[in-house]
Design a protein around this motif. Structure first.
Motif, PDB file in Angstrom:
ATOM      1  N   THR A 141      14.065  77.725  39.604  1.00 18.63           N
ATOM      2  CA  THR A 141      14.845  76.496  39.712  1.00 18.63           C
ATOM      3  C   THR A 141      13.863  75.341  39.599  1.00 18.63           C
ATOM      4  N   PHE A 156      12.055  71.720  32.796  1.00 19.51           N
ATOM      5  CA  PHE A 156      13.172  72.596  32.417  1.00 19.51           C
ATOM      6  C   PHE A 156      13.383  72.530  30.901  1.00 19.51           C
ATOM      7  N   PRO A 172      22.345  77.788  27.189  1.00 21.09           N
ATOM      8  CA  PRO A 172      22.443  76.719  28.199  1.00 21.09           C
ATOM      9  C   PRO A 172      23.886  76.278  28.420  1.00 21.09           C
ATOM     10  N   ARG A 189      27.134  74.031  34.893  1.00 23.48           N
ATOM     11  CA  ARG A 189      27.977  74.675  35.903  1.00 23.48           C
ATOM     12  C   ARG A 189      28.362  73.665  36.970  1.00 23.48           C
ATOM     13  N   HIS A 237      24.676  71.820  37.905  1.00 21.24           N
ATOM     14  CA  HIS A 237      23.363  72.167  37.363  1.00 21.24           C
ATOM     15  C   HIS A 237      23.502  72.723  35.954  1.00 21.24           C
ATOM     16  N   THR A 259      21.949  75.527  33.321  1.00 22.44           N
ATOM     17  CA  THR A 259      21.317  76.832  33.456  1.00 22.44           C
ATOM     18  C   THR A 259      21.337  77.580  32.134  1.00 22.44           C
ATOM     19  N   PHE A 265      20.164  81.838  30.723  1.00 20.98           N
ATOM     20  CA  PHE A 265      19.643  83.160  31.069  1.00 20.98           C
ATOM     21  C   PHE A 265      18.943  83.758  29.855  1.00 20.98           C
ATOM     22  N   GLU A 269      17.027  83.746  35.024  1.00 22.79           N
ATOM     23  CA  GLU A 269      17.792  82.503  35.024  1.00 22.79           C
ATOM     24  C   GLU A 269      16.852  81.326  35.274  1.00 22.79           C
ATOM     25  N   LYS A 325      17.119  77.069  35.855  1.00 28.30           N
ATOM     26  CA  LYS A 325      18.124  76.041  36.113  1.00 28.30           C
ATOM     27  C   LYS A 325      17.498  74.777  36.667  1.00 28.30           C
ATOM     28  N   TYR A 326      18.290  73.709  36.561  1.00 27.66           N
ATOM     29  CA  TYR A 326      17.912  72.399  37.077  1.00 27.66           C
ATOM     30  C   TYR A 326      19.152  71.755  37.686  1.00 27.66           C
ATOM     31  N   TYR A 327      19.043  71.357  38.969  1.00 28.47           N
ATOM     32  CA  TYR A 327      20.127  70.673  39.668  1.00 28.47           C
ATOM     33  C   TYR A 327      19.948  69.163  39.548  1.00 28.47           C
TER      34      TYR A 327
END
Length: 132
Positions: free
Chosen positions: A71, A78, A96, A99, A107, A109, A111, A121, A123-125
């Motif tokens: 993350t 990212f 990408p 979500r 975020h 994401t 995979f 995975e 991801k970036y929030y």
């Protein structure tokens, strides 16, 4: 929060050491050690050990419940990894996607899938408070 003197360790199965080493080095991970039955990497600052165990490979992997990854707290990092994965033509399990759009936990994401069908995975929030 984790102190810098601690490193998370994860062990996963792999089916071929050469293929596994090429994949993770291609992802930008540094090969730390190699033995006849495993390879160890610096996986974005943590330790990833891939044990040769072809009988433990998921024939048809699913995102849930088993995956791992990073993350990011910096959107630039990212995006750099995403561009790297696209440039290296790494296999995506899920392209990408955004979500929980419009919610606090929103975020982005994606995979990747490694040669042994392990799912990674990244991801970036948008809201840093949602990282944990």
């Amino acid at each position: 929060m984790r102190e810098t003197n601690k490193v998370f360790h994860l062990a996963i199965p792999c089916k071929d050491l050469d293929e596994t080493a090429a994949y993770y080095e291609g992802l930008g991970c540094r090969l730390a050690r190699r033995y006849a039955d495993r390879v160890t990497f610096d996986f974005f600052g943590d330790q990833l050990v891939c044990h040769l165990n072809p009988d433990e490979i998921d024939a048809e992997p699913k995102m849930y419940p088993r995956h791992f990854g990073v993350t990011f707290t910096n959107i630039g990092e990212f995006n750099d990894l995403l561009e790297w994965a696209l440039k290296k033509d790494l296999p995506f399990f899920q392209k990408p996607m955004l979500r929980f759009e419009g919610r606090k936990e929103e975020h982005i994401t994606f995979f990747l899938i490694d040669p042994a069908n392990n799912l990674l995975e990244f991801k970036y929030y948008n809201d840093a408070e949602m990282v944990y």
